[in-house]
Design a protein around this motif. Sequence first.
Motif, short mmCIF file in Angstrom:
data_model
loop_
_atom_site.label_atom_id
_atom_site.label_comp_id
_atom_site.label_asym_id
_atom_site.label_seq_id
_atom_site.Cartn_x
_atom_site.Cartn_y
_atom_site.Cartn_z
N GLN A 4 39.95 33.54 47.19
CA GLN A 4 38.94 34.48 47.65
C GLN A 4 38.01 33.74 48.59
O GLN A 4 37.51 32.67 48.26
N PHE A 5 37.79 34.34 49.77
CA PHE A 5 36.90 33.79 50.78
C PHE A 5 35.76 34.77 50.95
O PHE A 5 35.99 35.91 51.34
N GLU A 6 34.54 34.34 50.66
CA GLU A 6 33.41 35.27 50.68
C GLU A 6 32.29 34.73 51.56
O GLU A 6 31.92 33.55 51.46
N ASN A 7 31.79 35.61 52.44
CA ASN A 7 30.69 35.31 53.35
C ASN A 7 31.11 34.27 54.40
O ASN A 7 32.27 33.95 54.53
N GLY A 8 30.16 33.77 55.16
CA GLY A 8 30.43 32.81 56.22
C GLY A 8 30.85 33.50 57.51
O GLY A 8 31.01 34.72 57.57
N GLY A 9 31.00 32.73 58.56
CA GLY A 9 31.40 33.27 59.85
C GLY A 9 32.87 33.68 59.88
O GLY A 9 33.22 34.72 60.42
N TYR A 10 33.74 32.84 59.31
CA TYR A 10 35.19 33.07 59.27
C TYR A 10 35.67 32.81 57.85
O TYR A 10 35.22 31.87 57.19
N GLY A 11 36.65 33.62 57.39
CA GLY A 11 37.28 33.34 56.10
C GLY A 11 38.24 32.17 56.25
O GLY A 11 38.12 31.15 55.58
N ILE A 12 39.21 32.29 57.15
CA ILE A 12 40.13 31.22 57.53
C ILE A 12 40.20 31.19 59.05
O ILE A 12 40.33 32.23 59.69
N TYR A 13 40.18 29.98 59.61
CA TYR A 13 40.28 29.77 61.05
C TYR A 13 41.44 28.80 61.27
O TYR A 13 41.36 27.63 60.90
N LEU A 14 42.56 29.30 61.84
CA LEU A 14 43.73 28.47 62.12
C LEU A 14 43.88 28.30 63.62
O LEU A 14 43.82 29.28 64.35
N ARG A 15 44.14 27.07 64.05
CA ARG A 15 44.32 26.85 65.49
C ARG A 15 45.31 25.71 65.70
O ARG A 15 45.07 24.57 65.32
N GLY A 16 46.44 26.06 66.34
CA GLY A 16 47.36 25.03 66.78
C GLY A 16 46.76 24.33 67.99
O GLY A 16 45.68 24.67 68.45
N LEU A 17 47.48 23.36 68.52
CA LEU A 17 46.94 22.56 69.62
C LEU A 17 46.86 23.35 70.93
O LEU A 17 45.82 23.42 71.57
N ASN A 18 48.00 23.97 71.34
CA ASN A 18 48.04 24.74 72.58
C ASN A 18 49.35 25.52 72.62
O ASN A 18 50.11 25.52 71.65
N THR A 19 49.64 26.16 73.74
CA THR A 19 50.84 27.00 73.84
C THR A 19 52.13 26.22 73.69
O THR A 19 53.15 26.76 73.29
#
Length: 159
Positions: A4-19
């Motif tokens: 459970q992810f509650e409050n904050g700006g983002y619950g989960i933020y996933l980012r690979g390196l680039n295309t």
Amino acid sequence: MYCQFENGGYGIYLRGLNTGNLDSGTVVMGSRFINQYYRGFYAIYEANLQFGMNEISSNTSLSSYIGTYVNYCRGIRFESNRFADINNNGAYFYDVDGYGTLMPSVIANNFVHIAGTSSGYGFYIAYNDNVILAHNSVNVTNTNTTTSAAYIAYNANLS
């Protein structure tokens, strides 16, 4: 429920390196995303992402809020998620592609409820290729006359 992810700006933020360097194989199943301010779930530069059986809800009045934001991802499975009482925007898919017609990305069996008074949409689906879009439902009780169930444009091989 797994997490459970509650409050904050983002619950989960996933980012690979680039295309050219996508992260691969992330699985988010059976989790709850509650009252994030900007995005419940954010993914960019991901391959083979599985996001399923999750619940997303937010009480933010921020007009740029998006429940789930998926951009430049390949081979995703986005299935059986529930968006409850979203005051603005539900699910956003931009430049999501499959691996050809034999291995498409799948967006299926999701339910989105758009409430509140800000302009929004249930699904935003644009510039995608080789995607199956099936058995999704949107309930709009929002009072803003510019709110829509879905915005779908500039896609190729969408079925």
